[in-house]
Design a protein around this motif. Structure first.
Motif, short mmCIF file in Angstrom:
data_model
loop_
_atom_site.label_atom_id
_atom_site.label_comp_id
_atom_site.label_asym_id
_atom_site.label_seq_id
_atom_site.Cartn_x
_atom_site.Cartn_y
_atom_site.Cartn_z
N UNK A 29 0.83 -1.21 0.00
CA UNK A 29 0.00 0.00 0.00
C UNK A 29 0.86 1.26 0.00
N UNK A 30 1.97 1.21 0.73
CA UNK A 30 2.88 2.36 0.75
C UNK A 30 3.49 2.58 -0.63
N UNK A 78 -0.52 4.32 5.63
CA UNK A 78 -1.50 4.07 6.70
C UNK A 78 -2.89 4.55 6.27
N UNK A 79 -2.94 5.70 5.62
CA UNK A 79 -4.22 6.23 5.15
C UNK A 79 -4.79 5.37 4.02
N UNK A 80 -3.91 4.76 3.25
CA UNK A 80 -4.36 3.92 2.13
C UNK A 80 -5.08 2.66 2.61
N UNK A 81 -4.87 2.27 3.86
CA UNK A 81 -5.55 1.08 4.39
C UNK A 81 -7.06 1.26 4.41
N UNK A 82 -7.51 2.51 4.49
CA UNK A 82 -8.95 2.79 4.60
C UNK A 82 -9.61 3.02 3.24
N UNK A 83 -8.82 2.92 2.18
CA UNK A 83 -9.31 3.20 0.83
C UNK A 83 -9.25 1.91 0.01
N UNK A 84 -10.19 1.75 -0.90
CA UNK A 84 -10.15 0.61 -1.82
C UNK A 84 -8.99 0.83 -2.80
N UNK A 85 -7.98 -0.04 -2.80
CA UNK A 85 -6.79 0.21 -3.62
C UNK A 85 -6.98 -0.11 -5.11
N UNK A 86 -7.99 -0.86 -5.48
CA UNK A 86 -8.13 -1.28 -6.87
C UNK A 86 -8.30 -0.12 -7.86
N UNK A 87 -9.18 0.86 -7.60
CA UNK A 87 -9.27 1.98 -8.56
C UNK A 87 -7.95 2.75 -8.67
N UNK A 88 -7.21 2.82 -7.59
CA UNK A 88 -5.93 3.52 -7.61
C UNK A 88 -4.93 2.73 -8.45
#
Length: 178
Positions: A29-30, A78-88
């Motif tokens: 995620x980082x 850490x903030x990315x943990x709360x976001x759906x990573x697929x669209x990114x």
């Protein structure tokens, strides 16, 4: 012989991932956050990122200190943990693919220019592939570029090379759009 307790028979079946797997996920995620940071800010808007993540990314762009940047990237992870990573991930991949395609087009245009300057047969091939091209303008550009190439290196202007390249690039783009 000791009798085994049925409660402890399946110790290998945990309900959660291992600590190592969690660390790998956080690192991934980082890294995704780092790739997101490499995108232009205009590409962030369609992703509908939370404002706190958006602000953290903008702050990270301004940080020049190595250690400060590293800590900011950890925070972004850490903030990315709360976001759906697929669209990114998809946006980053699309951006990288677009750059690769643009680079490929430029190299292809450069090869055409080299071929056109080398032989008249290439001119016929180019005209066969690009029917909507102004033949007279192309021939004039090739002639001027060849004439410029015949000059001594200190007397070359390079203008004809650039104009021929721009003409080829525009013709390639028009052919791609069709």
């Amino acid at each position: 012989m000791q009798e085994q307790n049925p409660e402890f028979e399946d110790d290998d079946d945990f309900d959660r991932p291992s600590k190592s797997q969690m660390k790998r996920d956080m690192t991934a995620l980082q890294k995704l956050g780092d790739e997101l940071l490499a995108l232009p800010e205009s590409r962030w808007e369609p992703l509908a990122l939370p404002e706190i993540l958006y602000d953290a990314l903008k702050a990270a762009k301004k940080i020049t200190n190595f250690e400060g940047k590293r800590r900011q990237m950890q925070y972004i992870g850490k903030l990315m943990r709360k976001v759906d990573p697929e669209p990114i991930r998809e946006a980053v991949a699309a951006f990288k693919l677009g750059h690769a395609q643009d680079s490929l087009r430029l190299h292809q245009s450069e090869r055409w220019r080299e071929r056109l300057l080398a032989s008249d047969d290439a001119l016929q091939e180019f005209l066969a592939e690009h029917q909507d091209v102004d033949i007279q303008q192309l021939r004039n550009l090739v002639r001027a570029a060849r004439k410029d190439a015949a000059n001594a290196p200190e007397k070359r202007s390079g203008r004809a090379f650039r104009e021929l390249f721009q003409f080829i690039k525009a013709s390639e783009a028009a052919a791609d759009d069709e």
